[in-house]
Design a protein around this motif. Structure first.
Motif, mmCIF file in Angstrom:
data_model
loop_
_atom_site.group_PDB
_atom_site.id
_atom_site.type_symbol
_atom_site.label_atom_id
_atom_site.label_comp_id
_atom_site.label_asym_id
_atom_site.label_seq_id
_atom_site.Cartn_x
_atom_site.Cartn_y
_atom_site.Cartn_z
ATOM 1 N N SER A 71 0.828 -1.208 0.000
ATOM 2 C CA SER A 71 0.000 0.000 0.000
ATOM 3 C C SER A 71 0.863 1.259 0.000
ATOM 4 N N GLN A 72 1.901 1.256 0.831
ATOM 5 C CA GLN A 72 2.816 2.401 0.889
ATOM 6 C C GLN A 72 3.545 2.605 -0.434
ATOM 7 N N GLN A 73 3.732 1.531 -1.171
ATOM 8 C CA GLN A 73 4.402 1.615 -2.473
ATOM 9 C C GLN A 73 3.439 2.010 -3.591
ATOM 10 N N GLN A 74 2.204 2.320 -3.205
ATOM 11 C CA GLN A 74 1.166 2.735 -4.146
ATOM 12 C C GLN A 74 0.934 1.687 -5.242
ATOM 13 N N THR A 75 0.847 0.445 -4.808
ATOM 14 C CA THR A 75 0.532 -0.652 -5.716
ATOM 15 C C THR A 75 -0.903 -0.497 -6.202
ATOM 16 N N ALA A 124 -6.380 3.692 0.456
ATOM 17 C CA ALA A 124 -5.231 4.375 -0.150
ATOM 18 C C ALA A 124 -5.258 4.316 -1.677
ATOM 19 N N GLY A 125 -6.214 3.554 -2.237
ATOM 20 C CA GLY A 125 -6.378 3.541 -3.687
ATOM 21 C C GLY A 125 -6.117 2.223 -4.381
ATOM 22 N N ALA A 126 -5.683 1.203 -3.650
ATOM 23 C CA ALA A 126 -5.416 -0.095 -4.276
ATOM 24 C C ALA A 126 -6.713 -0.861 -4.511
#
Length: 355
Positions: free
Chosen positions: A105-109, A132-134
């Motif tokens: 998630s932090q890596q914006q996967t 977060a957008g995943a």
């Protein structure tokens, strides 16, 4: 399901093994709504290029997930020009996947494709990743439906249960007897769903002579599964058959039986791959077993994730998307997409497959 003939088998294993060939039923969510967002699906859209899609199996270095992820998911992601990765724990424990989800998630996967070790343990982390957008796709083993967008199910729990009980009944023979189950982890959503439905199947009159006496857990570890199989025979000297609906477990149990005095006396079936079970079928340890194509499962999961991240589907019932060589799929109730029915492997057809 049994299929004979090279041409028929080849066609069906792309359409029933593909749809068919492995660790699910869910138990929550609003029927018919799935867990997708309220966005409108665009069935005519195309998958975006450059999507970051990460596979998070129950455990890495497991042959089943090596096939589903690296020979299925990776192929699909490369087809629609995304970026593929695989990460995860080395042991299949309920909470082991949480830190990996947080990192992804932090890596914006864009898409996290996960096989859950526990339907509840990773829900919090998945919900945060969704916020977060995943997009979240579960495959092989589901979470609670509200924690993901789509679940790609290898086969219906009912279909797997019926297949496993029919196979062990045929192997044991008309006199029946005591049988046991060697499962994966005690919290695995798919295993538990299959086991419950196996119990329902066993209650039918045609299986009245089969008696389930024990269920044990090998935690998808080869040595522990081997020991659990050994322990079953020590504990139940009259045991006539073992069902192991997990690729690690069935191979370990076969290895134990093949080198013991129980070979040919205690029957074994389960879910396995042709390559790991071929020798045991040929030496008479196992008469037949079943599975779907794990590469096709990962392939379908990747396309479902790409379709979600591109707005082609939202995860609602009735959404349709194309999954490359596998063709078109429709999202069912609770956001479920079903690959197909189990396929039976036996001496007459096992040499026609290489996976």
């Amino acid at each position: 399901m049994r299929i004979t003939g090279v041409r028929v088998v080849a066609a069906t294993v792309l359409a029933a093994l593909t749809l068919a060939m492995g660790a699910c039923a869910d138990d929550g969510g609003d029927a018919g709504t799935g867990s997708g967002s309220g966005d409108t699906a665009n069935a005519d859209g195309t998958i975006k290029e450059g999507l970051k899609i990460a596979f998070l199996p129950k455990q890495v270095n497991n042959p089943y997930f090596e096939t589903s992820d690296n020979k299925g998911g990776k192929v699909a992601v490369e087809e629609f020009k995304g970026t593929y990765s695989q990460t995860g724990p080395s042991e299949a424990s309920p909470s082991a996947q949480v830190s990996y989800i947080n990192t992804l998630s932090q890596q914006q996967t864009d898409v996290i494709v996960v096989s859950a070790n526990d339907k509840d343990a990773i829900c919090g982390a998945l919900t945060e990743a969704k916020t977060a957008g995943a997009k979240i796709v579960t495959y092989d083993s589901d979470t609670n439906p509200q924690c993901r967008d789509v679940f790609v199910n290898q086969a219906t729990a009912d279909g797997i249960a019926k297949s496993q009980i029919k196979l062990i009944s045929d192997a044991v023979g008309p006199d029946g007897g005591e049988i046991a189950i060697l499962s994966a982890t005690a919290n695995a959503t798919n295993q538990n769903a299959w086991i419950e439905m196996m119990k329902t199947e066993l209650a039918k009159p045609e299986y009245a002579k089969l008696k389930l006496v024990d269920t044990v857990y090998g935690d998808d570890q080869d040595e522990k599964s081997f020991q659990e199989a050994q322990g079953l025979l020590a504990k139940h000297p009259n045991l006539k058959g073992i069902i192991s609906p997990t690729t690690v477990g069935v191979a370990a149990a076969a290895r134990y039986l093949s080198g013991s005095s129980y070979k040919g006396k205690v029957q074994l079936t389960g879910l396995g791959t042709p390559n790991q079970m071929r020798a045991f079928v040929k030496d008479g340890t196992v008469k037949a077993f079943a599975l779907w194509n794990p590469a096709d499962l990962g392939y379908l999961a990747a396309y479902a994730g790409g379709a979600l991240a591109s707005g082609i589907i939202t995860g609602k019932e009735g959404d349709k998307f194309k999954a490359g060589k596998l063709g078109e799929y429709t999202v069912g109730a609770n956001g479920e997409v079903v690959l197909g029915d189990p396929f039976t492997f036996e001496a007459s057809n096992i040499d026609q497959f290489d996976f």
